[in-house]
Design a protein around this motif. Structure first.
Motif, mmCIF file in Angstrom:
data_model
loop_
_atom_site.group_PDB
_atom_site.id
_atom_site.type_symbol
_atom_site.label_atom_id
_atom_site.label_comp_id
_atom_site.label_asym_id
_atom_site.label_seq_id
_atom_site.Cartn_x
_atom_site.Cartn_y
_atom_site.Cartn_z
ATOM 1 N N GLY A 103 -23.418 2.164 15.048
ATOM 2 C CA GLY A 103 -23.447 2.504 13.760
ATOM 3 C C GLY A 103 -23.631 4.158 13.040
ATOM 4 O O GLY A 103 -23.321 4.719 12.635
ATOM 5 N N THR A 104 -24.604 5.049 13.886
ATOM 6 C CA THR A 104 -25.771 5.892 14.433
ATOM 7 C C THR A 104 -24.427 6.564 14.451
ATOM 8 O O THR A 104 -24.463 7.857 14.270
ATOM 9 N N LYS A 105 -23.806 6.785 15.951
ATOM 10 C CA LYS A 105 -22.810 7.444 16.061
ATOM 11 C C LYS A 105 -21.122 7.512 15.590
ATOM 12 O O LYS A 105 -20.761 8.669 14.751
ATOM 13 N N ALA A 106 -21.293 6.303 14.688
ATOM 14 C CA ALA A 106 -20.243 6.598 13.701
ATOM 15 C C ALA A 106 -20.440 6.858 12.406
ATOM 16 O O ALA A 106 -19.689 8.277 12.459
ATOM 17 N N GLY A 112 -13.591 0.573 16.572
ATOM 18 C CA GLY A 112 -13.200 -0.216 17.265
ATOM 19 C C GLY A 112 -13.852 -0.684 18.157
ATOM 20 O O GLY A 112 -14.191 -2.531 18.068
ATOM 21 N N VAL A 113 -14.651 -0.116 18.513
ATOM 22 C CA VAL A 113 -16.198 -1.044 19.519
ATOM 23 C C VAL A 113 -16.918 -1.782 18.443
ATOM 24 O O VAL A 113 -17.509 -2.673 18.327
ATOM 25 N N SER A 114 -16.815 -1.400 17.042
ATOM 26 C CA SER A 114 -18.103 -1.849 16.095
ATOM 27 C C SER A 114 -17.853 -3.354 15.282
ATOM 28 O O SER A 114 -17.856 -3.369 15.566
ATOM 29 N N MET A 115 -15.653 -3.091 15.381
ATOM 30 C CA MET A 115 -15.167 -3.890 15.200
ATOM 31 C C MET A 115 -15.283 -4.980 15.592
ATOM 32 O O MET A 115 -15.778 -6.543 16.192
ATOM 33 N N MET A 116 -15.698 -4.781 17.502
ATOM 34 C CA MET A 116 -15.789 -6.309 18.100
ATOM 35 C C MET A 116 -17.099 -6.827 18.330
ATOM 36 O O MET A 116 -17.243 -8.209 18.234
#
Length: 154
Positions: free
Chosen positions: A97-100, A128-132
């Motif tokens: 989340g911080t990276k996004a 995409g990683v967050s959703m996964m």
């Protein structure tokens, strides 16, 4: 009895929040608002969404440890599931989340179109990683529910 109630309520709040946000709120927000505005709204919700996950995961761990005290064999599998869910949630919120958020901020601050496009690709990858990760926690929640009857008999 109170610990059981807290345990179940925590699971319902966390799981229900994930389902509502992932499959109702976010898609609705993106369907009626311009993409950038929708991103801002969802971006504002995310810290609160993850806070619910942090608190819920820790409460589930604590109440499950309490419910299973003296019967570690019975709760080791569900405890492992909640521990993995907790790790994923903290990683997703604090790291991914911080990276996004950082990439989104860079996109807004950059005027060079080539760099913006590279940042958008990076954001799409992180998203995409967050959703996964989010789907993983939802699936693990469903698996955890299979253990609830056994846990309630403790």
């Amino acid at each position: 009895m109170l610990i059981t109630y807290i345990h179940l309520l925590t699971l319902v709040v966390w799981f229900g929040g994930m389902i509502f946000f992932s499959f109702i709120a976010a898609p609705s927000i993106f369907s009626i608002l311009p993409k950038e505005t929708a991103g801002d709204v969802v971006g504002d919700i995310f810290p609160k969404y993850f806070l619910i996950g942090y608190i819920s995961s820790l409460l589930l761990l604590g109440t499950l440890l309490w419910l299973g005290r003296g019967q570690l064999k019975t709760v080791i599998a569900p405890l492992s599931i909640i521990a993995v869910m907790t790790c994923i949630t903290f990683y997703s919120g604090l790291i991914v989340g911080t990276k996004a958020r950082s990439i989104k901020q860079q996109i807004r601050q950059t005027s060079e179109e080539t760099k913006k496009e590279d940042l958008r690709k990076a954001f799409k990858k992180v998203h995409g990683v967050s959703m996964m990760l989010n789907v993983s926690v939802i699936i693990l929640s469903l698996i955890y529910v299979a253990f609830i009857a056994k846990i309630l008999r403790l």
